[in-house]
Motif scaffolding. Structure first.
Motif, PDB file in Angstrom:
ATOM      1  N   THR A 111       0.823  -1.209   0.000  1.00  0.00           N
ATOM      2  CA  THR A 111       0.000   0.000   0.000  1.00  0.00           C
ATOM      3  C   THR A 111       0.856   1.258   0.000  1.00  0.00           C
ATOM      4  O   THR A 111       0.491   2.264  -0.641  1.00  0.00           O
ATOM      5  CB  THR A 111      -0.942  -0.014   1.220  1.00  0.00           C
ATOM      6  OG1 THR A 111      -1.658  -1.250   1.247  1.00  0.00           O
ATOM      7  CG2 THR A 111      -1.942   1.116   1.149  1.00  0.00           C
ATOM      8  N   THR A 112       2.002   1.238   0.685  1.00  0.00           N
ATOM      9  CA  THR A 112       2.862   2.421   0.699  1.00  0.00           C
ATOM     10  C   THR A 112       3.720   2.508  -0.560  1.00  0.00           C
ATOM     11  O   THR A 112       4.060   3.613  -0.992  1.00  0.00           O
ATOM     12  CB  THR A 112       3.770   2.421   1.941  1.00  0.00           C
ATOM     13  OG1 THR A 112       4.519   1.202   2.000  1.00  0.00           O
ATOM     14  CG2 THR A 112       2.939   2.554   3.212  1.00  0.00           C
ATOM     15  N   GLN A 113       4.065   1.362  -1.160  1.00  0.00           N
ATOM     16  CA  GLN A 113       4.879   1.381  -2.374  1.00  0.00           C
ATOM     17  C   GLN A 113       4.080   1.755  -3.613  1.00  0.00           C
ATOM     18  O   GLN A 113       4.642   2.263  -4.579  1.00  0.00           O
ATOM     19  CB  GLN A 113       5.531   0.002  -2.593  1.00  0.00           C
ATOM     20  CG  GLN A 113       6.640  -0.303  -1.616  1.00  0.00           C
ATOM     21  CD  GLN A 113       7.201  -1.705  -1.745  1.00  0.00           C
ATOM     22  OE1 GLN A 113       7.722  -2.262  -0.783  1.00  0.00           O
ATOM     23  NE2 GLN A 113       7.106  -2.287  -2.915  1.00  0.00           N
ATOM     24  N   PRO A 115       0.803   3.716  -3.959  1.00  0.00           N
ATOM     25  CA  PRO A 115      -0.383   4.471  -3.529  1.00  0.00           C
ATOM     26  C   PRO A 115      -1.446   4.494  -4.630  1.00  0.00           C
ATOM     27  O   PRO A 115      -1.141   4.669  -5.808  1.00  0.00           O
ATOM     28  CB  PRO A 115       0.172   5.874  -3.264  1.00  0.00           C
ATOM     29  CG  PRO A 115       1.634   5.676  -3.022  1.00  0.00           C
ATOM     30  CD  PRO A 115       2.028   4.526  -3.894  1.00  0.00           C
ATOM     31  N   GLY A 116      -2.678   4.301  -4.225  1.00  0.00           N
ATOM     32  CA  GLY A 116      -3.783   4.352  -5.173  1.00  0.00           C
ATOM     33  C   GLY A 116      -4.184   3.003  -5.739  1.00  0.00           C
ATOM     34  O   GLY A 116      -5.292   2.868  -6.277  1.00  0.00           O
ATOM     35  N   VAL A 209       2.472   6.693   5.923  1.00  0.00           N
ATOM     36  CA  VAL A 209       1.294   6.185   5.230  1.00  0.00           C
ATOM     37  C   VAL A 209       0.939   7.157   4.111  1.00  0.00           C
ATOM     38  O   VAL A 209       1.038   8.376   4.276  1.00  0.00           O
ATOM     39  CB  VAL A 209       0.125   6.055   6.225  1.00  0.00           C
ATOM     40  CG1 VAL A 209      -1.180   5.758   5.518  1.00  0.00           C
ATOM     41  CG2 VAL A 209       0.440   4.976   7.253  1.00  0.00           C
ATOM     42  N   PRO A 210       0.552   6.658   2.925  1.00  0.00           N
ATOM     43  CA  PRO A 210       0.175   7.560   1.829  1.00  0.00           C
ATOM     44  C   PRO A 210      -0.929   8.520   2.253  1.00  0.00           C
ATOM     45  O   PRO A 210      -1.801   8.169   3.063  1.00  0.00           O
ATOM     46  CB  PRO A 210      -0.316   6.592   0.742  1.00  0.00           C
ATOM     47  CG  PRO A 210       0.321   5.281   1.058  1.00  0.00           C
ATOM     48  CD  PRO A 210       0.459   5.243   2.545  1.00  0.00           C
ATOM     49  N   GLY A 211      -0.889   9.713   1.698  1.00  0.00           N
ATOM     50  CA  GLY A 211      -1.874  10.723   2.057  1.00  0.00           C
ATOM     51  C   GLY A 211      -3.304  10.267   1.826  1.00  0.00           C
ATOM     52  O   GLY A 211      -4.196  10.561   2.623  1.00  0.00           O
ATOM     53  N   ALA A 213      -4.744   7.245   2.044  1.00  0.00           N
ATOM     54  CA  ALA A 213      -4.725   5.848   2.476  1.00  0.00           C
ATOM     55  C   ALA A 213      -6.084   5.210   2.219  1.00  0.00           C
ATOM     56  O   ALA A 213      -7.127   5.864   2.346  1.00  0.00           O
ATOM     57  CB  ALA A 213      -4.375   5.754   3.951  1.00  0.00           C
ATOM     58  N   TRP A 239      -3.127   4.079  10.483  1.00  0.00           N
ATOM     59  CA  TRP A 239      -3.838   4.064   9.211  1.00  0.00           C
ATOM     60  C   TRP A 239      -5.124   4.879   9.238  1.00  0.00           C
ATOM     61  O   TRP A 239      -5.889   4.874   8.271  1.00  0.00           O
ATOM     62  CB  TRP A 239      -4.117   2.620   8.786  1.00  0.00           C
ATOM     63  CG  TRP A 239      -2.854   1.944   8.340  1.00  0.00           C
ATOM     64  CD1 TRP A 239      -1.981   1.236   9.110  1.00  0.00           C
ATOM     65  CD2 TRP A 239      -2.296   1.987   7.034  1.00  0.00           C
ATOM     66  NE1 TRP A 239      -0.910   0.818   8.354  1.00  0.00           N
ATOM     67  CE2 TRP A 239      -1.076   1.260   7.072  1.00  0.00           C
ATOM     68  CE3 TRP A 239      -2.700   2.556   5.819  1.00  0.00           C
ATOM     69  CZ2 TRP A 239      -0.265   1.098   5.958  1.00  0.00           C
ATOM     70  CZ3 TRP A 239      -1.900   2.394   4.697  1.00  0.00           C
ATOM     71  CH2 TRP A 239      -0.698   1.670   4.772  1.00  0.00           C
TER      72      TRP A 239
END
Length: 271
Positions: A111-113, A115-116, A209-211, A213, A239
């Motif tokens: 999920t962090t590698q 995003p989207g 964590v991606p913006g 998430a 999260w």
């Protein structure tokens, strides 16, 4: 439980094995340390696959996935690369993702590698890594990774770590011999590499964590000794989700104790 499909994806010098069960929107389900795609509790998979095509990969060197001859060390992040390669091969531009234990660590890295790409995330009996993670008692962890004794002795010891005592004893009588057969198939070199990957996960700071998430569900067993349940609240905070679902009377492998209830929560969340 019937396989809808199975196959392999070629990577440099090795292959990723996978199978899928059920029909409906695809969801990727990642197993934990020493686990293969064939090791999931069948009642849990049956309940989940009633609503989804559940895609079950084998981590590198496990089950139908080969280790290969690469010099690249095994890390949580390289296992995440394998998941993304599998998703690409299956033409899954976006997908929901469930990870248990070590598989939950890999799910977070995916999920962090990327995003989207993960549309919904479920983290079961896992931790967020880094120095903040609450680690198991060394004696418990030692029993988890202990490969001494006969395969049957290893099976009894493993079940005793994954479940509360009374449940472990019952399961040992019912499926201990089957678990022992699975233990006999394991490559100790791969297990040691997975152990090193988790140690690194717990010592290195985690990326943010991606913006954006994905919606995240966190669940744990209240009696989990392998990954203490205190990690669930830390994960929920990290999260940005609601407080975790905690199953009283359940251990680390709680999906085998409450398969239908857990699957119902996952189906509602992933839908």
């Amino acid at each position: 439980m019937t396989d809808a499909a199975q196959g392999t994806v070629a990577r440099t010098g090795r292959q990723i094995g996978w199978r899928s069960v059920g029909s409906g929107p695809p969801v990727i389900l990642l197993n934990g340390y020493a686990g293969t795609a064939a090791d999931w509790d069948p009642n849990f998979i049956d309940a989940l696959s009633a609503s989804f095509e559940v895609v079950l990969p084998d981590h590198r060197g496990m089950g139908t996935s080969t280790w290969g001859d690469e010099a690249e060390p095994l890390t949580i992040e390289t296992m995440a690369d394998d998941v993304l390669a599998l998703a690409d091969a299956l033409s899954l531009r976006t997908f929901p993702l469930i990870g248990w234990s070590m598989g939950g660590m890999v799910a977070q890295a995916v999920t962090t590698q990327a995003p989207g790409r993960v549309t919904a995330l479920a983290l079961l009996g896992t931790d967020g890594g880094g120095p903040e993670a609450v680690l198991a008692d060394p004696e418990v962890w030692g029993r988890l990774v202990d490969t001494t004794g006969t395969d049957r002795e290893q099976a009894t010891r493993l079940l005793g770590v994954l479940f509360p005592p009374e449940v472990a004893a019952e399961l040992d009588a019912q499926v201990g011999s089957m678990v022992a057969l699975g233990r006999a198939m394991l490559d100790h070199h791969v297990l040691q590499a997975q152990e090193a990957a988790m140690e690194r996960w717990h010592t290195e700071p985690r990326p943010p964590v991606p913006g954006a998430a994905p919606p995240t569900l966190v669940a744990c067993g209240a009696l989990d000794e392998v990954i203490p349940p205190a990690n669930a609240a830390l994960l929920a905070d990290r999260w940005g989700t609601t407080m975790p679902i905690t199953y009283e009377g359940c251990g680390h492998a709680f999906m085998a104790q409450v398969p239908v209830d857990l699957a119902s929560h996952l189906i509602a969340h992933l839908a």
